[in-house]
Scaffold this motif. Structure first.
Motif, PDB file in Angstrom:
ATOM      1  N   VAL A  90     113.649  46.451  66.785  1.00 28.38           N
ATOM      2  CA  VAL A  90     115.015  46.156  66.355  1.00 28.38           C
ATOM      3  C   VAL A  90     115.138  46.278  64.833  1.00 28.38           C
ATOM      4  N   ALA A  91     114.097  45.879  64.133  1.00 27.28           N
ATOM      5  CA  ALA A  91     114.135  46.040  62.677  1.00 27.28           C
ATOM      6  C   ALA A  91     114.191  47.507  62.299  1.00 27.28           C
ATOM      7  N   GLY A 114     117.804  48.829  64.764  1.00 31.17           N
ATOM      8  CA  GLY A 114     119.056  48.093  64.848  1.00 31.17           C
ATOM      9  C   GLY A 114     119.174  47.304  66.126  1.00 31.17           C
ATOM     10  N   GLY A 127     113.653  47.129  56.266  1.00 28.55           N
ATOM     11  CA  GLY A 127     114.070  47.088  57.665  1.00 28.55           C
ATOM     12  C   GLY A 127     114.499  45.690  58.071  1.00 28.55           C
ATOM     13  N   ARG A 186     117.799  44.742  56.331  1.00 30.03           N
ATOM     14  CA  ARG A 186     118.932  45.361  57.004  1.00 30.03           C
ATOM     15  C   ARG A 186     119.244  44.603  58.289  1.00 30.03           C
ATOM     16  N   LEU A 187     118.182  44.258  59.009  1.00 27.37           N
ATOM     17  CA  LEU A 187     118.382  43.489  60.232  1.00 27.37           C
ATOM     18  C   LEU A 187     119.071  42.165  59.930  1.00 27.37           C
ATOM     19  N   PHE A 188     118.697  41.556  58.814  1.00 27.94           N
ATOM     20  CA  PHE A 188     119.328  40.296  58.425  1.00 27.94           C
ATOM     21  C   PHE A 188     120.835  40.468  58.286  1.00 27.94           C
ATOM     22  N   PHE A 189     121.255  41.477  57.541  1.00 30.67           N
ATOM     23  CA  PHE A 189     122.698  41.683  57.363  1.00 30.67           C
ATOM     24  C   PHE A 189     123.369  42.048  58.688  1.00 30.67           C
ATOM     25  N   GLU A 190     122.656  42.799  59.495  1.00 35.49           N
ATOM     26  CA  GLU A 190     123.225  43.175  60.789  1.00 35.49           C
ATOM     27  C   GLU A 190     123.435  41.930  61.660  1.00 35.49           C
TER      28      GLU A 190
END
Lengths: 202, 202
Positions: free
Chosen positions: B33-34, B37, B112, B115-119
């Motif tokens: 997922v990292a 997405g 990665g 980005r996952l955090f913001f997602e």
DNA sequence: GGCTTCATGTACCGAACGGTACATGGGGGT
DNA sequence: ACCCCCATGTACCGTTCGGTACATGAAGCC
């Protein structure tokens, strides 16, 4: 003459109702997405929410992807409109610009659009092409009025750019804080603290 | 004795292989997922990427929703682990803590996960229940080491909290800037400018 | 050695999706 | 009056999804 008077040979009336309807549908779509999120948008649900069949969305936008492009673009256009309010008067102090920026971003009425902004950012950071345009102007476009105000207040261009970048980042970070915690008073206090740090008016 | 020796009556071997396998699968899921997405994760693709059938993911996690819960929780646990590195030594100056925070968040190897955090934030702001835990500790947990450093440096509790909140927000905003623009040099310069503003070492 | 338990796979189900084919009806141009 | 264009709707198609039913084979226990 009406807007519909001269459409004859073109398959699409050039300035006619079709484009109006399209624009109207995309506005409704942005509203819907600002309220319900863009992640699991489906043409059928969007159609049901806006009173048309999902078939019509395909008819006007060709494909879901293109509709998403239009949604992101329109959402961006709305943000630009609110951005333009920032750079209107050239006599403003940087502190004024920063306060204005904060006030309009933190306005509860805009929370839906701000949430949508972060949501689209998340998709854009994953490389989703329809969300990519957001990344383009994410920093540069919003830097401009802040840089202008800094330079007008006497900063060197390099200083102005760095300071503006910090200001924008802080406002965005505090906005995320506000959306996540809902602690308006606490975040406002932090914003005031930042303004003291930033402009030195102890 | 091996870990498999004493599992008999319980439908799930209490400390046995099942939990190990589960943990192993969720770790692989977080990695996937990292990298790709979380928005359009499907059990089938995740299974194919990790070498199991999607049936097994249902078997171990019951439902996709529960798997997402585990993914978010595990991703959070990883972030906590990196957070704990911040609060280890109590003798640090606030500037040191801020620099450490920035360096570990801006590390390209962690892009990665960031980005996952913001997602995940985007999903959480929409009320998705599996992402909600991220919102809980989004501010408070990360404030703690910053506040501690501020108080140790002589700030009053109220000052410390406001200053810490500003620092966290700025770092997060600059992180978003960095992920969006990739302009490491420019963002680093802005970070240095912020440290000057924040700690006054002109 | 026979029984149970469990991990794992294959095949399937119903639902929702994006997109297409086709019908239909109304408004404007000649 | 006729016709044509086009907006709109209904019905359908193929795909993918999450989740289930069932088979199978290996491992441990009596």
């Amino acid at each position: 003459m009406t807007a519909t008077g001269d459409a004859r040979r073109a398959p699409v009336p050039p300035g006619g109702r079709r484009e109006d309807r399209r624009a109207q549908l995309v506005e409704a779509a942005v509203d819907h997405v600002a309220a319900h999120g863009i992640a699991d948008l489906s043409l059928r649900r969007l159609g049901a929410a806006t009173g048309v069949s999902h078939r019509m969305l395909i008819h006007y936008f060709g494909t879901k992807e293109q509709l998403l492009v239009e949604i992101v673009r329109t959402s961006e256009r709305r943000r630009r409109a609110s951005l333009s309010r920032l750079r209107a008067e050239p006599g403003r102090s940087p502190a004024d610009v920063a306060r204005l920026l904060w006030r309009q971003l933190a306005d509860p009425g805009a929370a839906g659009e701000e949430r949508l902004f972060f949501e689209i950012c998340g998709h854009a950071l994953r490389g989703r092409p329809e969300a990519a345009p957001v990344l383009e102007g994410l920093v540069e476009d919003w830097l401009e009025p802040l840089v202008a105000a800094e330079i007008e207040a006497g900063a060197t261009p390099a200083e102005a750019r760095n300071r503006a970048r910090v200001g924008l980042a802080t406002v965005r970070g505090l906005l995320l804080d506000l959306l996540a915690t809902g602690d308006r008073a606490g975040v406002d206090a932090a914003m005031e603290e930042f303004l003291r740090l930033y402009f030195g008016s102890e």
